[in-house]
Motif scaffolding. Structure first.
Motif, short mmCIF file in Angstrom:
data_model
loop_
_atom_site.label_atom_id
_atom_site.label_comp_id
_atom_site.label_asym_id
_atom_site.label_seq_id
_atom_site.Cartn_x
_atom_site.Cartn_y
_atom_site.Cartn_z
N LEU A 31 0.94 -1.26 0.19
CA LEU A 31 -0.06 -0.07 0.01
C LEU A 31 0.92 1.30 0.01
O LEU A 31 1.77 1.39 0.81
CB LEU A 31 -0.87 0.08 1.16
CG LEU A 31 -2.17 1.04 0.98
CD1 LEU A 31 -3.08 0.65 0.20
CD2 LEU A 31 -2.74 1.10 2.60
N HIS A 32 0.72 2.02 -1.09
CA HIS A 32 1.54 3.28 -1.17
C HIS A 32 0.60 4.48 -0.47
O HIS A 32 -0.27 4.64 -0.52
CB HIS A 32 1.63 3.52 -2.62
CG HIS A 32 2.37 4.78 -2.95
ND1 HIS A 32 3.75 4.51 -3.40
CD2 HIS A 32 2.37 6.17 -2.86
CE1 HIS A 32 4.43 5.71 -3.46
NE2 HIS A 32 3.45 6.75 -3.51
N ILE A 33 1.38 5.02 0.75
CA ILE A 33 0.85 6.14 1.38
C ILE A 33 1.59 7.26 1.11
O ILE A 33 2.89 7.55 1.64
CB ILE A 33 0.78 5.73 2.84
CG1 ILE A 33 0.23 4.21 2.90
CG2 ILE A 33 0.15 6.86 3.82
CD1 ILE A 33 0.17 3.63 4.44
N ASP A 34 1.00 8.26 0.71
CA ASP A 34 1.62 9.59 0.62
C ASP A 34 1.52 10.64 1.70
O ASP A 34 0.38 11.16 1.96
CB ASP A 34 0.87 10.20 -0.83
CG ASP A 34 1.24 9.64 -2.11
OD1 ASP A 34 2.65 9.42 -2.34
OD2 ASP A 34 0.42 9.17 -2.86
N ILE A 35 2.69 11.02 1.98
CA ILE A 35 2.84 12.05 3.40
C ILE A 35 3.17 13.33 2.65
O ILE A 35 4.30 13.54 2.04
CB ILE A 35 3.52 11.43 4.45
CG1 ILE A 35 3.55 10.04 4.48
CG2 ILE A 35 3.53 12.57 5.69
CD1 ILE A 35 2.17 9.71 5.34
N VAL A 64 5.63 4.21 2.56
CA VAL A 64 5.57 5.46 2.89
C VAL A 64 6.33 6.45 2.17
O VAL A 64 7.42 6.31 2.29
CB VAL A 64 5.42 5.51 4.50
CG1 VAL A 64 5.23 6.91 4.84
CG2 VAL A 64 4.35 4.72 5.29
N HIS A 65 5.64 7.00 1.46
CA HIS A 65 6.36 8.21 0.37
C HIS A 65 6.45 9.35 1.02
O HIS A 65 5.17 10.06 1.09
CB HIS A 65 5.70 8.09 -0.67
CG HIS A 65 6.32 9.23 -1.85
ND1 HIS A 65 5.44 9.38 -2.93
CD2 HIS A 65 7.40 10.04 -1.84
CE1 HIS A 65 6.06 10.42 -3.61
NE2 HIS A 65 7.17 10.48 -3.03
N LEU A 66 7.59 9.90 1.59
CA LEU A 66 7.60 11.29 2.37
C LEU A 66 7.75 12.33 1.62
O LEU A 66 9.01 12.55 0.98
CB LEU A 66 8.80 11.34 3.50
CG LEU A 66 8.53 10.19 4.67
CD1 LEU A 66 9.67 10.28 5.69
CD2 LEU A 66 7.09 10.54 5.45
N MET A 67 6.88 13.05 1.34
CA MET A 67 6.82 14.66 0.48
C MET A 67 6.95 15.44 1.46
O MET A 67 6.07 16.36 1.57
CB MET A 67 5.87 14.39 -0.57
CG MET A 67 5.94 13.60 -1.91
SD MET A 67 4.50 13.53 -2.64
CE MET A 67 3.68 12.14 -1.68
N ILE A 68 7.86 15.63 2.35
CA ILE A 68 8.16 16.40 3.51
C ILE A 68 9.47 17.05 3.32
O ILE A 68 10.56 16.49 3.10
CB ILE A 68 7.78 16.05 4.80
CG1 ILE A 68 8.81 14.90 5.10
CG2 ILE A 68 6.29 15.60 4.54
CD1 ILE A 68 8.32 14.30 6.57
N VAL A 173 7.68 3.62 -10.24
CA VAL A 173 7.12 4.96 -11.01
C VAL A 173 6.07 5.52 -10.19
O VAL A 173 4.92 4.42 -9.58
CB VAL A 173 7.24 4.85 -12.35
CG1 VAL A 173 8.40 4.64 -13.16
CG2 VAL A 173 6.19 3.69 -12.74
N ASP A 174 5.90 6.74 -10.07
CA ASP A 174 4.79 7.16 -9.34
C ASP A 174 4.11 8.52 -9.99
O ASP A 174 4.80 9.51 -10.07
CB ASP A 174 5.13 7.42 -7.99
CG ASP A 174 4.27 7.98 -6.95
OD1 ASP A 174 2.91 8.03 -7.11
OD2 ASP A 174 4.52 8.59 -5.75
N GLY A 175 2.90 8.31 -10.27
CA GLY A 175 2.01 9.50 -10.79
C GLY A 175 1.73 9.49 -12.41
O GLY A 175 2.51 9.01 -13.32
ZN ZN Z 1 3.37 8.66 -3.94
#
Ligand code: ZN
Ligand code: DX5
Length: 221
Positions: A31-35, A64-68, A173-175
């Protein structure tokens, strides 16, 4: 085999647990979880408490994909909450070497995400500490954006770089991943697909959407 990671960002926010379970029941690999923090990217999403709550509900591995900004301050929280793969962005990690080492030391697999404008050679010095490279095929911050086609060649160049260095790791890949773009990315060397809208868009069931993606990447040419 290609891993499929449904991105819970695209799920109904009032039914996150149920929709995570649907992904698990449909045979998703993670499960991909976008933060998102409203600073590195414009949007705000989830904190570690949501990851922890989901962890009680499903047994799928969590990416967990941290965009922080300053992700190094939050590694422990997200790994304790249940992240099995923890990805930070290269662009906000001046001490990427230390950060990746710390993620592994805390017991998770270490991922690096690259924005569309970030070159892959920035990874060369940390390949031995990296388990997963996430090539952003949109500018991060929102679900439902259009796939950026130039990133397919980047996946291909990353695959070649890893071969030169004799390194094996997941290329995700993501998006903007749908049946067509998934196939292009897998042909170029991607081995994992983070997919939001095409899994949770309501056009088909989660199960049917995941099955369609799997069928599309099996038809490689
Ligand atoms: Zn993502
Ligand atoms: C974008 C996120 C993605 C997003 C993908 O910043 O990192 O994981 O959920 O969503 P879709 O598949 O809708 O582009």
């Amino acid at each position: 085999m290609v891993s499929i990671e449904p991105s819970i960002l695209a799920a109904d926010p009032l039914r996150l647990g149920e929709q995570a379970k649907a992904a698990e029941d449909a045979g998703a690999d993670a499960l991909h979880i976008d933060i998102m923090d409203g600073r590195f990217v414009p949007n705000l999403t989830f904190g570690a408490h949501i990851v922890r709550a989901l962890r009680q509900h499903v047994s799928l591995p969590f990416h967990v994909h941290l965009m922080i900004v300053e992700p190094e301050h939050h590694l422990e929280d997200f790994i304790a909450a249940g992240a099995k793969i923890l990805t930070v962005h290269q662009e906000v990690s001046p001490h990427l070497h230390r950060t990746l080492g710390k993620i592994r030391q805390l017991g998770a697999r270490a991922g690096v995400a690259l924005n569309p404008s970030t070159p892959i050679n920035t990874l060369e010095e940390v390949l031995d500490l990296t388990d997963y490279v996430l090539i952003m095929t949109v500018n991060p911050g929102f679900g439902g954006q259009a796939f950026i086609r130039s990133q397919v060649d980047k996946v291909r160049r990353l695959r070649a770089l890893l071969e030169v260095h004799d390194r094996q790791m997941v290329i995700g890949v993501d998006g903007g991943i749908d049946q067509e773009t998934a196939r292009l990315c897998v042909q170029a060397g991607a081995t994992a697909l983070a997919v939001g809208t095409s899994v949770y868009d309501g056009k088909g069931t989660v199960e049917a959407n995941i099955a369609a993606l799997r069928a599309a990447v099996r038809r490689r040419s």
